[in-house]
Design a protein around this motif. Structure first.
Motif, mmCIF file in Angstrom:
data_model
loop_
_atom_site.group_PDB
_atom_site.id
_atom_site.type_symbol
_atom_site.label_atom_id
_atom_site.label_comp_id
_atom_site.label_asym_id
_atom_site.label_seq_id
_atom_site.Cartn_x
_atom_site.Cartn_y
_atom_site.Cartn_z
ATOM 1 N N ARG A 2 8.443 0.991 -56.305
ATOM 2 C CA ARG A 2 7.084 1.512 -56.126
ATOM 3 C C ARG A 2 6.862 2.015 -54.700
ATOM 4 N N ALA A 3 7.954 2.271 -53.975
ATOM 5 C CA ALA A 3 7.875 2.802 -52.608
ATOM 6 C C ALA A 3 6.960 1.951 -51.736
ATOM 7 N N GLY A 4 7.040 0.635 -51.908
ATOM 8 C CA GLY A 4 6.235 -0.286 -51.116
ATOM 9 C C GLY A 4 4.858 -0.565 -51.678
ATOM 10 N N GLY A 5 4.502 0.052 -52.791
ATOM 11 C CA GLY A 5 3.181 -0.164 -53.388
ATOM 12 C C GLY A 5 3.089 -1.475 -54.140
ATOM 13 N N TRP A 6 1.864 -1.806 -54.537
ATOM 14 C CA TRP A 6 1.602 -3.081 -55.203
ATOM 15 C C TRP A 6 1.798 -2.966 -56.715
ATOM 16 N N VAL A 7 2.257 -4.068 -57.318
ATOM 17 C CA VAL A 7 2.291 -4.205 -58.772
ATOM 18 C C VAL A 7 1.685 -5.543 -59.150
ATOM 19 N N ASP A 8 1.127 -5.601 -60.350
ATOM 20 C CA ASP A 8 0.697 -6.871 -60.933
ATOM 21 C C ASP A 8 1.195 -6.919 -62.367
ATOM 22 N N GLU A 9 0.764 -7.929 -63.108
ATOM 23 C CA GLU A 9 1.317 -8.136 -64.445
ATOM 24 C C GLU A 9 0.924 -7.041 -65.433
ATOM 25 N N THR A 10 -0.067 -6.226 -65.098
ATOM 26 C CA THR A 10 -0.463 -5.128 -65.982
ATOM 27 C C THR A 10 0.260 -3.830 -65.652
ATOM 28 N N SER A 11 1.056 -3.809 -64.602
ATOM 29 C CA SER A 11 1.754 -2.585 -64.200
ATOM 30 C C SER A 11 2.823 -2.204 -65.226
ATOM 31 N N ALA A 12 3.067 -0.908 -65.327
ATOM 32 C CA ALA A 12 4.090 -0.421 -66.245
ATOM 33 C C ALA A 12 5.467 -0.931 -65.836
ATOM 34 N N LEU A 13 6.308 -1.137 -66.834
ATOM 35 C CA LEU A 13 7.682 -1.575 -66.577
ATOM 36 C C LEU A 13 8.555 -0.334 -66.432
ATOM 37 N N GLU A 14 9.074 -0.146 -65.216
ATOM 38 C CA GLU A 14 9.839 1.065 -64.900
ATOM 39 C C GLU A 14 11.115 0.704 -64.135
ATOM 40 N N PRO A 15 12.002 -0.071 -64.753
ATOM 41 C CA PRO A 15 13.212 -0.504 -64.036
ATOM 42 C C PRO A 15 14.078 0.684 -63.648
ATOM 43 N N VAL A 16 14.737 0.537 -62.496
ATOM 44 C CA VAL A 16 15.576 1.633 -62.016
ATOM 45 C C VAL A 16 17.058 1.355 -62.203
ATOM 46 N N GLY A 17 17.432 0.128 -62.466
ATOM 47 C CA GLY A 17 18.841 -0.226 -62.600
ATOM 48 C C GLY A 17 19.128 -0.877 -63.936
ATOM 49 N N GLU A 18 20.406 -1.066 -64.210
ATOM 50 C CA GLU A 18 20.817 -1.641 -65.480
ATOM 51 C C GLU A 18 20.315 -3.073 -65.638
ATOM 52 N N ARG A 19 20.338 -3.867 -64.553
ATOM 53 C CA ARG A 19 19.862 -5.252 -64.673
ATOM 54 C C ARG A 19 18.398 -5.291 -65.066
ATOM 55 N N GLY A 20 17.595 -4.436 -64.465
ATOM 56 C CA GLY A 20 16.184 -4.403 -64.803
ATOM 57 C C GLY A 20 15.944 -3.957 -66.230
ATOM 58 N N ARG A 21 16.707 -2.971 -66.691
ATOM 59 C CA ARG A 21 16.543 -2.508 -68.071
ATOM 60 C C ARG A 21 16.928 -3.610 -69.062
ATOM 61 N N ARG A 22 17.959 -4.363 -68.729
ATOM 62 C CA ARG A 22 18.323 -5.487 -69.605
ATOM 63 C C ARG A 22 17.215 -6.515 -69.672
ATOM 64 N N ARG A 23 16.556 -6.763 -68.557
ATOM 65 C CA ARG A 23 15.465 -7.751 -68.538
ATOM 66 C C ARG A 23 14.277 -7.278 -69.374
ATOM 67 N N VAL A 24 13.944 -6.007 -69.280
ATOM 68 C CA VAL A 24 12.842 -5.482 -70.097
ATOM 69 C C VAL A 24 13.153 -5.675 -71.578
#
Length: 287
Positions: free
Chosen positions: A111-133
């Motif tokens: 998020r280029a240093g921006g804030w996220v909370d639990e309502t934020s969209a899931l936008e993983p950039v790597g394979e590990r993140g995509r597996r978690r989603v």
């Protein structure tokens, strides 16, 4: 009406965070899994009934059939979630009071240093993140009283910037705008225990402290605590990093944690890395 069942916790993955929770649940029978015969023996010495498990070595479902509370800390691999692939159908037949899944804030991506909370969209950039989603969605599909905990970078006894500095591996990496959120393992245990005490099936919680910070600041504070020279900044492009470590720098975000406070009443013992590192060093001193 029948008698209430005795609380029993079963942990898929008796690792750093799971064991911190186990220590907090004094008096509970604790069981779970490990991949190491040596660790299984060490856990038995602590009164924890551990069983070997991995994708190629499933459990007898009787191992967790009487659990009232189930926690999974097993990460997904390239083939999916090993726990669900081997025991999803078994778990779906149970009626536990609480189920927790340890995920990661990596599901939010960069998020280029921006804030996220639990309502934020899931936008993983790597394979590990995509597996978690994908794993989060698969756990939700079981229809269990699921609680998802998205953990920031974990530190605590034996796993902190203090050890990195002492080992001579500390680098202060300069990547403008880079920040990470982090969480002390004892505060992870506090969040999990609070959720167990007041279940909210379907709940999703960011588990992080109050102070997203540049990683070079954390190293500098550890150096000051230990009385050693603060290493100079090294440009990210020239830093010596493993592929795994370098991949973490693909994401920069500030993770909000208000929900664990508002819904669970959690008061972080270590609200920032300074409090956490100070306490870790103080705990090493006799008396």
């Amino acid at each position: 009406m029948g008698a209430a069942r005795e609380n029993r916790l079963f942990c898929f993955g008796l690792g750093y965070s799971s064991l911190a929770l186990a220590e907090r649940l004094a008096g509970w029978p604790i069981a779970g899994t490990t991949r190491s015969p040596e660790k299984m023996q060490a856990l038995a010495a602590r009164g924890i009934a551990a069983t070997l498990f991995d994708r190629d070595q499933p459990l007898d479902p009787a191992a967790f059939a009487d659990a009232t509370h189930i926690l999974s800390a097993v990460p997904p691999d390239a083939a999916g979630d090993p726990v669900l692939d081997r025991h999803g159908a078994d778990l779906a037949r149970l009626r536990p009071a609480w189920v927790g899944y340890l995920s990661t804030t990596g599901v939010y991506g960069d998020r280029a240093g921006g804030w996220v909370d639990e309502t934020s969209a899931l936008e993983p950039v790597g394979e590990r993140g995509r597996r978690r989603v994908a794993a989060e969605a698969d756990w939700r599909a079981l229809g269990l009283p699921l609680h998802i905990f998205r953990l920031a970078g974990i530190y605590g006894p034996g796993r902190s910037a203090l050890e990195t500095v002492r080992a001579g591996r500390a680098q202060r990496i300069d990547k403008p705008g880079q920040v990470f959120s982090r969480i002390h393992v004892d505060d992870i245990a506090a969040v999990l225990a609070a959720s167990i005490a007041q279940p909210r099936p379907g709940g999703i919680y960011n588990v992080c402290d109050d102070d997203p910070a540049p990683p070079q600041d954390v190293i500098a504070h550890a150096c000051r605590l230990l009385g050693v020279r603060i290493p100079p900044l090294v440009r990210f492009e020239k830093a010596t990093l493993s592929p795994m470590a370098r991949s973490f720098y693909e994401e920069s975000k500030r993770v909000a944690n208000r929900r664990i406070k508002d819904e669970l009443g959690v008061r972080l013992r270590y609200p920032d890395y300074r409090a956490g590192l100070d306490a870790l060093l103080a705990a090493e001193k006799p008396g």
